[in-house]
Design a protein around this motif. Sequence first.
Motif, PDB file in Angstrom:
ATOM      1  N   UNK A 107     -22.608 -21.928  -9.022  1.00  0.00           N
ATOM      2  CA  UNK A 107     -22.440 -22.335 -10.096  1.00  0.00           C
ATOM      3  C   UNK A 107     -23.120 -21.404 -11.284  1.00  0.00           C
ATOM      4  N   UNK A 108     -24.181 -21.148 -10.851  1.00  0.00           N
ATOM      5  CA  UNK A 108     -25.140 -20.959 -12.009  1.00  0.00           C
ATOM      6  C   UNK A 108     -25.090 -19.723 -11.651  1.00  0.00           C
ATOM      7  N   UNK A 111     -21.987 -18.785 -14.507  1.00  0.00           N
ATOM      8  CA  UNK A 111     -22.560 -19.731 -15.651  1.00  0.00           C
ATOM      9  C   UNK A 111     -23.204 -18.190 -16.077  1.00  0.00           C
ATOM     10  N   UNK A 112     -24.195 -17.813 -15.607  1.00  0.00           N
ATOM     11  CA  UNK A 112     -25.254 -16.687 -16.318  1.00  0.00           C
ATOM     12  C   UNK A 112     -24.537 -15.063 -17.062  1.00  0.00           C
ATOM     13  N   UNK A 113     -22.986 -15.262 -15.515  1.00  0.00           N
ATOM     14  CA  UNK A 113     -22.156 -14.063 -15.999  1.00  0.00           C
ATOM     15  C   UNK A 113     -21.447 -14.358 -16.880  1.00  0.00           C
ATOM     16  N   UNK A 114     -21.403 -15.753 -18.291  1.00  0.00           N
ATOM     17  CA  UNK A 114     -20.458 -15.606 -19.347  1.00  0.00           C
ATOM     18  C   UNK A 114     -21.341 -15.529 -19.836  1.00  0.00           C
ATOM     19  N   UNK A 145     -20.089 -32.752 -17.224  1.00  0.00           N
ATOM     20  CA  UNK A 145     -21.315 -32.795 -16.921  1.00  0.00           C
ATOM     21  C   UNK A 145     -21.865 -31.787 -15.612  1.00  0.00           C
ATOM     22  N   UNK A 146     -21.372 -31.155 -15.147  1.00  0.00           N
ATOM     23  CA  UNK A 146     -21.409 -29.624 -14.528  1.00  0.00           C
ATOM     24  C   UNK A 146     -22.034 -30.602 -13.405  1.00  0.00           C
ATOM     25  N   UNK A 171     -14.366 -24.469 -14.467  1.00  0.00           N
ATOM     26  CA  UNK A 171     -15.629 -24.748 -15.244  1.00  0.00           C
ATOM     27  C   UNK A 171     -15.662 -23.309 -16.309  1.00  0.00           C
ATOM     28  N   UNK A 172     -15.543 -22.582 -15.174  1.00  0.00           N
ATOM     29  CA  UNK A 172     -16.242 -21.356 -16.770  1.00  0.00           C
ATOM     30  C   UNK A 172     -15.211 -20.727 -17.417  1.00  0.00           C
ATOM     31  N   UNK A 173     -14.776 -20.860 -16.171  1.00  0.00           N
ATOM     32  CA  UNK A 173     -12.833 -19.973 -17.025  1.00  0.00           C
ATOM     33  C   UNK A 173     -12.900 -21.283 -18.358  1.00  0.00           C
TER      34      UNK A 173
END
Length: 248
Positions: A107-108, A111-114, A145-146, A171-173
Amino acid sequence: MTYQGQFRVWRGDQDGGELQDYTVEVNEGEVVLDIIHRLQATQAPDLAVRWNCKAGKCGSCSAEVNGRPRLLCMTRMSTFTETDLITVTPLRAFPVEKDLVTDVSFNYTKAREVPSFTPPADLRPGEYRMQQIDVERSQEFRKCIECFLCQNTCHVVRDHDENKPAFAGPRYLMRIAELDMHPLDVADRRDAAQDEFGLGYCNITKCCTEVCPEHIKITDNALIPMKERVADRKYDPLVWLGNKLFRR
């Protein structure tokens, strides 16, 4: 009211494990995390579980209770009967580290790719202006709250590990959709959502919405509108013509 509850907890690590049965005291008003802590204190001091706030706001204690992704600190024992066998297992979509603790680094990485918020180049700090309606539109998504329960329950990730490189998960979409709704964000979110983050993999079953402890309408308010905007960009002939003429 106090009684002896029956629990089945997964014990193991990367090399394998099994479900083990325990009988643990249950008191009125307790949640599943209380029982796990009592189990640690009385019978299994080496039981690994991740937790922090015990208030449903940090997302740390995510696990599966009777097969459903939940926060252990928000799952009340009063929802079960005294004769129920309660099974507690780690999140299934992510590799197990030990017992109820999983490696959620996937997940992290996503997150860094967005790409972060990208305002117009000529807009200086202090010059940002937004209408209240624009603020309200994406405010819901900032309650996240991830806990990664939505990531865990999404069958695109849960049942098909090979999809992870191409699919960011709900979550990231949702994060991409939030930025795309921002009136001052100029990054091309729509093509990236489809081509880089796997929006097309989502078939809107709403399982992510169902498990969200913050009751965010991930599917209805983020993913479906994002899919509609992507479809307009790619398949609406008038939008396609406008993009060609005005190079938007």
